[in-house]
Write an enzyme that holds these catalytic residues in place. Structure first.
Site, PDB file in Angstrom:
ATOM      1  N   LYS A 145      42.518  48.690  41.358  1.00 10.67           N
ATOM      2  CA  LYS A 145      43.169  49.227  40.651  1.00 10.67           C
ATOM      3  C   LYS A 145      42.417  48.239  39.562  1.00 10.67           C
ATOM      4  O   LYS A 145      42.794  46.443  39.867  1.00 10.67           O
ATOM      5  CB  LYS A 145      43.732  49.341  40.171  1.00 10.67           C
ATOM      6  CG  LYS A 145      45.606  49.144  40.557  1.00 10.67           C
ATOM      7  CD  LYS A 145      46.537  49.467  39.635  1.00 10.67           C
ATOM      8  CE  LYS A 145      47.423  48.101  39.139  1.00 10.67           C
ATOM      9  NZ  LYS A 145      48.517  48.783  38.783  1.00 10.67           N
ATOM     10  N   HIS A 175      48.045  51.210  46.760  1.00 10.70           N
ATOM     11  CA  HIS A 175      48.196  50.007  47.857  1.00 10.70           C
ATOM     12  C   HIS A 175      50.048  51.156  48.034  1.00 10.70           C
ATOM     13  O   HIS A 175      50.507  50.836  49.028  1.00 10.70           O
ATOM     14  CB  HIS A 175      48.615  48.960  47.594  1.00 10.70           C
ATOM     15  CG  HIS A 175      49.646  48.353  46.845  1.00 10.70           C
ATOM     16  ND1 HIS A 175      49.079  48.376  45.439  1.00 10.70           N
ATOM     17  CD2 HIS A 175      51.142  48.179  46.793  1.00 10.70           C
ATOM     18  CE1 HIS A 175      50.812  48.107  44.659  1.00 10.70           C
ATOM     19  NE2 HIS A 175      50.945  47.680  45.276  1.00 10.70           N
ATOM     20  N   GLU A 213      60.185  47.958  37.327  1.00 11.03           N
ATOM     21  CA  GLU A 213      60.253  45.998  37.602  1.00 11.03           C
ATOM     22  C   GLU A 213      61.571  46.038  36.691  1.00 11.03           C
ATOM     23  O   GLU A 213      61.128  46.440  35.409  1.00 11.03           O
ATOM     24  CB  GLU A 213      59.008  46.139  36.909  1.00 11.03           C
ATOM     25  CG  GLU A 213      57.597  46.644  38.008  1.00 11.03           C
ATOM     26  CD  GLU A 213      56.169  46.438  37.387  1.00 11.03           C
ATOM     27  OE1 GLU A 213      55.529  45.583  37.882  1.00 11.03           O
ATOM     28  OE2 GLU A 213      55.898  46.738  36.298  1.00 11.03           O
ATOM     29  N   ASP A 232      48.357  51.443  33.782  1.00  6.03           N
ATOM     30  CA  ASP A 232      48.610  51.160  35.023  1.00  6.03           C
ATOM     31  C   ASP A 232      49.316  51.624  35.659  1.00  6.03           C
ATOM     32  O   ASP A 232      49.053  50.490  37.449  1.00  6.03           O
ATOM     33  CB  ASP A 232      49.610  49.610  34.624  1.00  6.03           C
ATOM     34  CG  ASP A 232      49.691  48.583  35.546  1.00  6.03           C
ATOM     35  OD1 ASP A 232      48.354  47.999  35.508  1.00  6.03           O
ATOM     36  OD2 ASP A 232      50.921  47.485  35.431  1.00  6.03           O
ATOM     37  N   HIS A 237      49.985  54.838  40.946  1.00  8.58           N
ATOM     38  CA  HIS A 237      50.404  54.867  41.416  1.00  8.58           C
ATOM     39  C   HIS A 237      51.662  56.208  41.388  1.00  8.58           C
ATOM     40  O   HIS A 237      51.176  56.724  43.114  1.00  8.58           O
ATOM     41  CB  HIS A 237      51.183  53.437  41.970  1.00  8.58           C
ATOM     42  CG  HIS A 237      50.189  52.569  41.657  1.00  8.58           C
ATOM     43  ND1 HIS A 237      49.640  51.898  42.145  1.00  8.58           N
ATOM     44  CD2 HIS A 237      50.250  51.759  41.194  1.00  8.58           C
ATOM     45  CE1 HIS A 237      49.182  51.327  42.586  1.00  8.58           C
ATOM     46  NE2 HIS A 237      49.994  50.451  41.501  1.00  8.58           N
TER      47      HIS A 237
HETATM   48  P1  NAP Z   1      43.620  36.662  38.663  1.00  4.21           P
HETATM   49  O1  NAP Z   1      44.607  35.629  39.810  1.00  4.21           O
HETATM   50  O2  NAP Z   1      43.198  36.298  37.641  1.00  4.21           O
HETATM   51  O3  NAP Z   1      41.641  36.381  39.870  1.00  4.21           O
HETATM   52  C1  NAP Z   1      40.575  36.654  39.959  1.00  4.21           C
HETATM   53  C2  NAP Z   1      39.047  36.074  40.904  1.00  4.21           C
HETATM   54  O4  NAP Z   1      38.337  36.714  40.280  1.00  4.21           O
HETATM   55  C3  NAP Z   1      40.024  34.531  41.256  1.00  4.21           C
HETATM   56  O5  NAP Z   1      39.669  34.244  42.356  1.00  4.21           O
HETATM   57  C4  NAP Z   1      38.305  33.908  39.940  1.00  4.21           C
HETATM   58  O6  NAP Z   1      38.482  32.723  40.427  1.00  4.21           O
HETATM   59  C5  NAP Z   1      37.829  35.286  40.387  1.00  4.21           C
HETATM   60  N1  NAP Z   1      36.294  35.280  39.355  1.00  4.21           N
HETATM   61  C6  NAP Z   1      36.486  35.281  37.670  1.00  4.21           C
HETATM   62  N2  NAP Z   1      35.580  35.839  37.258  1.00  4.21           N
HETATM   63  C7  NAP Z   1      34.910  35.943  37.972  1.00  4.21           C
HETATM   64  C8  NAP Z   1      32.619  35.429  38.326  1.00  4.21           C
HETATM   65  N3  NAP Z   1      32.547  36.039  37.434  1.00  4.21           N
HETATM   66  N4  NAP Z   1      32.601  35.591  39.036  1.00  4.21           N
HETATM   67  C9  NAP Z   1      32.795  35.462  40.461  1.00  4.21           C
HETATM   68  N5  NAP Z   1      34.877  36.172  40.770  1.00  4.21           N
HETATM   69  C10 NAP Z   1      35.803  35.208  39.690  1.00  4.21           C
HETATM   70  O7  NAP Z   1      43.516  38.136  39.295  1.00  4.21           O
HETATM   71  P2  NAP Z   1      44.546  39.187  39.525  1.00  4.21           P
HETATM   72  O8  NAP Z   1      46.092  39.392  39.826  1.00  4.21           O
HETATM   73  O9  NAP Z   1      44.371  38.203  42.006  1.00  4.21           O
HETATM   74  O10 NAP Z   1      43.655  40.310  40.388  1.00  4.21           O
HETATM   75  C11 NAP Z   1      42.496  40.966  41.079  1.00  4.21           C
HETATM   76  C12 NAP Z   1      42.464  42.445  40.724  1.00  4.21           C
HETATM   77  O11 NAP Z   1      43.272  43.047  41.267  1.00  4.21           O
HETATM   78  C13 NAP Z   1      42.336  42.704  38.736  1.00  4.21           C
HETATM   79  O12 NAP Z   1      41.416  43.665  38.991  1.00  4.21           O
HETATM   80  C14 NAP Z   1      43.541  43.763  38.757  1.00  4.21           C
HETATM   81  O13 NAP Z   1      43.817  44.222  38.071  1.00  4.21           O
HETATM   82  C15 NAP Z   1      43.804  43.961  39.623  1.00  4.21           C
HETATM   83  N6  NAP Z   1      45.575  43.568  40.970  1.00  4.21           N
HETATM   84  C16 NAP Z   1      46.165  42.810  41.344  1.00  4.21           C
HETATM   85  C17 NAP Z   1      47.852  42.577  41.205  1.00  4.21           C
HETATM   86  C18 NAP Z   1      48.044  41.244  42.009  1.00  4.21           C
HETATM   87  O14 NAP Z   1      49.559  41.789  42.017  1.00  4.21           O
HETATM   88  N7  NAP Z   1      47.575  41.042  41.072  1.00  4.21           N
HETATM   89  C19 NAP Z   1      47.723  44.389  41.763  1.00  4.21           C
HETATM   90  C20 NAP Z   1      47.101  45.308  42.017  1.00  4.21           C
HETATM   91  C21 NAP Z   1      45.474  45.392  41.357  1.00  4.21           C
HETATM   92  P3  NAP Z   1      37.765  31.880  39.424  1.00  4.21           P
HETATM   93  O15 NAP Z   1      38.430  31.828  38.093  1.00  4.21           O
HETATM   94  O16 NAP Z   1      37.312  30.661  39.872  1.00  4.21           O
HETATM   95  O17 NAP Z   1      36.254  32.372  39.949  1.00  4.21           O
END
Ligand code: NAP
Length: 487
Positions: A145, A175, A213, A232, A237
């Site tokens: 999401k 999840h 939260e 969000d 959810h």
């Molecule tokens: P994040 O910490 O910002 O991670 C983003 C990832 O994408 C990094 O590994 C980044 O590495 C990579 N990335 C960015 N641009 C890229 C590109 N052009 N090509 C290839 N890789 C690229 O984000 P996150 O919090 O893990 O969230 C990821 C997704 O899951 C989002 O859609 C978010 O809304 C969703 N989500 C997250 C959570 C959570 O708890 N974090 C919960 C539910 C949903 P590089 O910059 O090195 O490329």
């Protein structure tokens, strides 16, 4: 329905965004725990992908440092031998040949492409996977999401992904559906003779769903400010939880049997729009206050934008227009910087029709079934009993408590553990079908439009409180209160 310890077919699981917060904090620990339980075949590979210039050893070292506090070192090192890394920019050509050759080297493996990146990259990534024919055979794609920010953008993503992966290959993850308590809701409802006959407007007074939260927006401000609490949390959810409470009994647990019933609930939600949003919804935005014993800044300061109109809290009264639920309100609330981190569903039954007890026996309270999703998953059924011992007949309201961890003496698996292996097995029961996502946006869109048309700013609330006082008034106007156990 716990994460079964049966091994699965050999697979390659590619995590796009493999260095990101979700991958490191949730996905890799979940895979580690399944590995420790012997569920991950030795030839399976977990492949992190991101732009950062790392090799396998560098990625393993990064993960080792991040996971060492929660994973046993010896087992972690063995697990990491099955973890690899390929640097790629989803939007550039470099590296894709090497990546495709690496994945293509084990064609007999099930392939899972987990898109744990910003949704803006979903289409680019899927197009490349298609170009390299990595969508063929036993391949699946997992979409995190948010899938879009409205119906039109969700359709755009779904259309583009759909050109590369069929609907049966597409796993839209929520999840919350993998949580033990949500699975247990299905079993409580449909595995016991006790509840289902009472599960309707004749016996249920109302339902509350709270996802609270304590954290503020933190470093996710840029994403969050474009989304807000409704997009969000509620659109995905909370509506999914509402569907699990409200759906008709499916004929089986076959994926489409369950998802068809959930879809009917979404279609039956009464519209909230310009005509009634002011009565049925409350938006809030936190201001400076105290959270978990420390002073914290307000949302505008945390974001660095004093003009943001984004809600960090929403409470609303939803209704389902069908025979089972007519007249039963579903009060939904979620927010950041609330006093405790808790997610729960509370089903409150109607009072008994007549009390035979004298006033000095005490008040009769309504039965409540409380399903807690976090922090400690479990189910409590509140009943009225006689206070034990002499001293006259006094009524006591007590919970039949079934804390899963205590009752079964096992650590509950994280939702991602179950869901990741369900993807490998190709079982989409606990994933959202495209029409569900669309129906949820169709309901949420008019709420967002009504807020935007009203031009009203969200109501301020102090960090560490339960949101604006209007959220209390929303439910108290109906002669009810938010569940105090969670408060
Ligand atoms: P994040 O910490 O910002 O991670 C983003 C990832 O994408 C990094 O590994 C980044 O590495 C990579 N990335 C960015 N641009 C890229 C590109 N052009 N090509 C290839 N890789 C690229 O984000 P996150 O919090 O893990 O969230 C990821 C997704 O899951 C989002 O859609 C978010 O809304 C969703 N989500 C997250 C959570 C959570 O708890 N974090 C919960 C539910 C949903 P590089 O910059 O090195 O490329």
């Amino acid at each position: 329905m716990t994460a079964s310890s049966q091994s699965v077919e050999p697979f390659d699981l590619v995590i796009f965004g493999g260095t990101g917060d979700l991958a490191v904090r949730k996905l890799l620990p979940a895979l580690f725990h399944r590995f420790v339980d012997g569920q991950i075949p030795a030839s399976s590979r977990i492949v992190g992908v991101a732009r950062e210039a790392l090799d396998d050893a560098g990625y393993r070292a990064q993960l080792r440092e991040a996971l060492i506090g929660i994973c046993e070192a010896g087992k972690l090192d063995v697990f990491l031998q099955q973890v690899f890394y390929r640097p790629l920019d989803a939007r550039k050509d470099d590296g894709w040949d090497d990546f495709a050759a690496f994945i293509g080297a084990q064609p007999e493996h099930i392939r899972v492409f987990y898109l744990s990146t910003s949704p803006e990259l979903f289409v680019d990534i899927c197009n490349r996977l298609g170009q390299y024919k990595l969508n063929q055979g036993a391949s699946r794609v997992v979409l995190e999401k948010p899938i879009g920010r409205d119906l039109a953008s969700a359709n755009q993503i779904n259309d583009a992904v759909g050109k590369v992966f069929s609907e049966s290959q597409t796993f839209r993850i929520d999840h919350y559906l993998g949580k033990e308590t949500v699975q247990n809701l299905l079993v409580l409802r449909f595995g016991n003779a006790l509840f289902e006959p009472l599960w309707n407007s004749a016996h249920i007074d109302h339902v509350q769903i709270t996802v609270a939260e304590t954290l503020g927006v933190g470093h996710r401000g840029a994403y969050y400010d474009r989304a807000g609490a409704l997009r969000d949390m509620v659109q995905n959810h909370i509506l999914q939880l509402l569907c699990m409470v409200a759906m008709e009994p499916p004929s089986s647990l076959a994926p489409d049997a369950v998802r068809d019933e959930k879809l009917k609930v979404l279609h039956s939600l009464k519209a909230i729009d310009d005509s009634n949003a002011a009565q049925l919804t409350v938006r809030g935005q936190y201001r400076a206050g105290v959270a978990e014993g420390a002073s914290v800044p307000g949302y505008p300061d945390e974001l660095g934008n004093s003009k943001s109109n984004t809600e960090t809290f929403v409470a609303l009264k939803a209704e389902i227009a069908n025979w089972r639920w007519a007249g039963v309100p579903f009060y939904l609330r979620t927010g950041k910087r609330l006093p405790s981190r808790v997610s729960e569903i509370v089903v409150t039954f109607k009072p008994v029709p007549h009390s035979i007890f004298s006033a000095d026996a005490g008040q009769l309270a309504q039965n409540r079934l409380v399903l807690r999703l976090q922090p400690d998953e479990g189910v409590k059924l509140w009943l009225t009993i006689k206070h034990p011992g002499p001293g006259g007949l006094r009524l006591r309201h007590v919970p039949l408590d079934m804390s899963f961890a205590e009752a079964f003496g096992v650590q509950q698996p994280d939702a991602y553990e179950r869901l990741l292996l369900d993807v490998v097995r190709g079982n989409p029961t606990l994933f959202m079908r495209r029409d569900e996502v669309e129906a949820a946006w169709r309901w949420a869109g008019p709420v967002l439009a009504a807020w935007s048309a009203s031009g009203e700013a969200p109501r301020p609330y102090t960090a560490g409180s339960w949101g604006p006082s209007a959220a209390v008034a929303l439910i108290e106007r109906d002669g009810r209160t938010w569940n105090e156990d969670s408060e």
